[in-house]
Motif scaffolding. Structure first.
Motif, PDB file in Angstrom:
ATOM      1  N   ALA A 169       0.792  -1.147  -0.080  1.00 13.27           N
ATOM      2  CA  ALA A 169       0.016  -0.026  -0.111  1.00 13.27           C
ATOM      3  C   ALA A 169       0.779   1.134   0.124  1.00 13.27           C
ATOM      4  O   ALA A 169       0.414   2.224  -0.920  1.00 13.27           O
ATOM      5  CB  ALA A 169      -0.996  -0.076   1.125  1.00 13.27           C
ATOM      6  N   PRO A 170       2.019   1.513   0.836  1.00 13.41           N
ATOM      7  CA  PRO A 170       2.796   2.596   0.773  1.00 13.41           C
ATOM      8  C   PRO A 170       3.492   2.720  -0.769  1.00 13.41           C
ATOM      9  O   PRO A 170       3.579   3.998  -1.023  1.00 13.41           O
ATOM     10  CB  PRO A 170       4.013   2.400   1.685  1.00 13.41           C
ATOM     11  CG  PRO A 170       3.081   1.457   2.600  1.00 13.41           C
ATOM     12  CD  PRO A 170       2.369   0.548   2.219  1.00 13.41           C
ATOM     13  N   ASP A 194      -4.574   4.789   4.449  1.00 10.96           N
ATOM     14  CA  ASP A 194      -4.596   3.334   4.067  1.00 10.96           C
ATOM     15  C   ASP A 194      -3.274   2.789   4.057  1.00 10.96           C
ATOM     16  O   ASP A 194      -3.009   1.594   4.539  1.00 10.96           O
ATOM     17  CB  ASP A 194      -5.280   2.928   2.791  1.00 10.96           C
ATOM     18  CG  ASP A 194      -6.708   3.645   2.863  1.00 10.96           C
ATOM     19  OD1 ASP A 194      -7.358   3.280   3.779  1.00 10.96           O
ATOM     20  OD2 ASP A 194      -7.258   3.944   1.732  1.00 10.96           O
ATOM     21  N   ALA A 195      -2.408   3.521   3.610  1.00 12.16           N
ATOM     22  CA  ALA A 195      -0.842   3.257   3.521  1.00 12.16           C
ATOM     23  C   ALA A 195      -0.420   2.962   4.769  1.00 12.16           C
ATOM     24  O   ALA A 195       0.238   2.014   5.183  1.00 12.16           O
ATOM     25  CB  ALA A 195      -0.073   3.884   2.673  1.00 12.16           C
ATOM     26  N   LEU A 196      -0.548   4.012   5.662  1.00  9.19           N
ATOM     27  CA  LEU A 196      -0.088   3.934   7.010  1.00  9.19           C
ATOM     28  C   LEU A 196      -0.714   2.778   7.715  1.00  9.19           C
ATOM     29  O   LEU A 196      -0.025   2.135   8.592  1.00  9.19           O
ATOM     30  CB  LEU A 196      -0.423   5.142   7.603  1.00  9.19           C
ATOM     31  CG  LEU A 196       0.170   5.291   9.142  1.00  9.19           C
ATOM     32  CD1 LEU A 196       1.718   5.127   9.167  1.00  9.19           C
ATOM     33  CD2 LEU A 196      -0.032   6.784   9.892  1.00  9.19           C
ATOM     34  N   ALA A 197      -2.071   2.665   7.596  1.00 12.80           N
ATOM     35  CA  ALA A 197      -2.698   1.577   8.413  1.00 12.80           C
ATOM     36  C   ALA A 197      -2.045   0.251   8.024  1.00 12.80           C
ATOM     37  O   ALA A 197      -1.956  -0.553   8.869  1.00 12.80           O
ATOM     38  CB  ALA A 197      -4.095   1.846   8.028  1.00 12.80           C
ATOM     39  N   ALA A 198      -1.741   0.063   6.649  1.00  8.59           N
ATOM     40  CA  ALA A 198      -1.145  -1.186   6.309  1.00  8.59           C
ATOM     41  C   ALA A 198       0.166  -1.692   6.762  1.00  8.59           C
ATOM     42  O   ALA A 198       0.492  -2.731   7.367  1.00  8.59           O
ATOM     43  CB  ALA A 198      -1.168  -1.393   4.633  1.00  8.59           C
ATOM     44  N   ALA A 199       0.962  -0.463   6.946  1.00  7.06           N
ATOM     45  CA  ALA A 199       2.392  -0.658   7.437  1.00  7.06           C
ATOM     46  C   ALA A 199       2.233  -0.940   8.966  1.00  7.06           C
ATOM     47  O   ALA A 199       3.091  -1.708   9.498  1.00  7.06           O
ATOM     48  CB  ALA A 199       3.157   0.714   7.148  1.00  7.06           C
ATOM     49  N   VAL A 200       1.455  -0.311   9.703  1.00  5.72           N
ATOM     50  CA  VAL A 200       1.327  -0.626  11.010  1.00  5.72           C
ATOM     51  C   VAL A 200       0.776  -1.791  11.402  1.00  5.72           C
ATOM     52  O   VAL A 200       1.289  -2.727  12.151  1.00  5.72           O
ATOM     53  CB  VAL A 200       0.411   0.694  11.889  1.00  5.72           C
ATOM     54  CG1 VAL A 200      -0.056   0.116  13.160  1.00  5.72           C
ATOM     55  CG2 VAL A 200       1.139   2.016  11.621  1.00  5.72           C
ATOM     56  N   ILE A 201      -0.238  -2.467  10.790  1.00  6.28           N
ATOM     57  CA  ILE A 201      -0.726  -3.707  10.887  1.00  6.28           C
ATOM     58  C   ILE A 201       0.369  -4.716  10.693  1.00  6.28           C
ATOM     59  O   ILE A 201       0.594  -5.700  11.629  1.00  6.28           O
ATOM     60  CB  ILE A 201      -1.940  -3.858   9.979  1.00  6.28           C
ATOM     61  CG1 ILE A 201      -3.217  -2.851  10.395  1.00  6.28           C
ATOM     62  CG2 ILE A 201      -2.312  -5.037   9.834  1.00  6.28           C
ATOM     63  CD1 ILE A 201      -4.435  -3.001   9.247  1.00  6.28           C
ATOM     64  N   GLY A 202       1.016  -4.631   9.624  1.00  5.16           N
ATOM     65  CA  GLY A 202       2.022  -5.613   9.416  1.00  5.16           C
ATOM     66  C   GLY A 202       3.260  -5.588  10.208  1.00  5.16           C
ATOM     67  O   GLY A 202       3.814  -6.624  10.859  1.00  5.16           O
ATOM     68  N   ALA A 203       3.438  -4.444  10.791  1.00  4.38           N
ATOM     69  CA  ALA A 203       4.761  -4.170  11.703  1.00  4.38           C
ATOM     70  C   ALA A 203       4.108  -5.040  13.155  1.00  4.38           C
ATOM     71  O   ALA A 203       4.920  -5.766  13.962  1.00  4.38           O
ATOM     72  CB  ALA A 203       4.953  -2.720  12.284  1.00  4.38           C
ATOM     73  N   VAL A 204       2.824  -4.631  13.413  1.00  6.62           N
ATOM     74  CA  VAL A 204       2.418  -5.278  15.007  1.00  6.62           C
ATOM     75  C   VAL A 204       2.055  -6.763  14.725  1.00  6.62           C
ATOM     76  O   VAL A 204       2.534  -7.496  15.714  1.00  6.62           O
ATOM     77  CB  VAL A 204       0.950  -4.845  15.038  1.00  6.62           C
ATOM     78  CG1 VAL A 204       0.293  -5.294  16.201  1.00  6.62           C
ATOM     79  CG2 VAL A 204       1.307  -3.162  15.418  1.00  6.62           C
TER      80      VAL A 204
END
Length: 268
Positions: A169-170, A194-204
């Motif tokens: 997404a980013p 949306d891009a930030l949410a995807a990155a955060v979800i993956g990292a968590v």
């Protein structure tokens, strides 16, 4: 950066619809068609890492089943890779091969895009697939043979599939589309939230499955590889395509598995 309102961005119903759309795009599972095709395709990118969790779980269960049957780590890794490819229809592997052929064999932008659209595979594509599959499979074998065993291999699989898709997404947000048609164009360009949410979800998700230090190194490795590919895509073809996203996922998955493997061999 502007974030949508609580009733929109945080709506569980919309997240459910986005997850279904993301699963339709990234897998070959027989899922129901949306009532409004493409209506939320761009927003679905925030759920790509959640789809990765599902694919990783299937692959991890395959690995665990092979291990339970007392098959050697090589067979377990082969089972995991095969199941992930079956679930996704080799969508990402196909993108990797196309990008390798296009970027390696095309003389100009038009020729590169034409090669990437060609269904035939060339020497660059074959070599890219061999190298990335070897990195993925070899890492799984090494993790399984470590004291951590098959449980660590299964956890690394889920983390790798999720984190590698979190970076898509980013890339879609940061780069223009190289074509006016194709999968990336049909999906649309996600917003920054949306891009930030995807990155955060993956990292968590990665943090829940891997050690903190391993997660930090894995996130950095994925960012460097996928960011480097994105810069190459911008320079060579002017933006992003579905093939570029597929190649980014493959590089990201291999990076996470290699980092997990290195952390175990290093005794951490």
């Amino acid at each position: 950066m502007h974030f949508p309102s609580l009733s929109g961005f945080w709506s569980p119903r919309r997240w459910g619809a986005d997850l279904l759309e993301a699963a339709r795009l990234l897998t070959r599972l027989p899922l129901p068609r949306p009532t409004q095709p493409g209506a939320r395709a761009s927003h679905s990118s925030r759920c790509y890492p959640l789809v990765g969790v599902g694919v990783g779980l299937v692959a991890g269960l395959g690995f665990a089943a092979a291990d339970w049957l007392a098959l050697p780590p090589f067979a377990a890794a082969l089972a995991a890779l095969t199941l992930s490819i079956l679930v996704t229809g080799a969508l990402h592997e196909d993108g990797l091969a196309d990008v390798a052929d296009g970027f390696g064999g095309g003389r100009d932008r038009a020729r590169k895009l034409a090669i990437m659209r060609d269904s035939r595979i060339g020497s660059y594509g074959v070599l890219a697939l061999i190298l990335v599959l070897a990195a993925r499979g070899g890492s799984l074998i090494a993790i399984a043979e470590s004291p951590a065993g098959s449980c660590a291999a299964a956890a690394a699989l889920v983390a790798a599939h999720s984190l590698s898709r979190a970076g898509l997404a980013p890339i879609m947000w940061a780069l223009p589309q190289a074509r006016s048609d194709g999968l990336a164009a049909a999906t649309g360009r996600p917003g920054g939230a949306d891009a930030l949410a995807a990155a955060v979800i993956g990292a968590v998700i990665a943090l829940l499955l891997l050690d903190l230090a391993v997660t930090l190194v894995a996130v950095l490795a994925v960012a460097v590889l996928q960011g480097g590919l994105a810069l190459q895509a911008r320079r060579q073809i002017g933006g992003v395509t579905g093939d570029v996203l597929g190649a980014a996922q493959q590089l990201g998955e291999a990076a996470v598995l290699l980092v997990a493997c290195a952390s175990l061999s290093g005794g951490s």
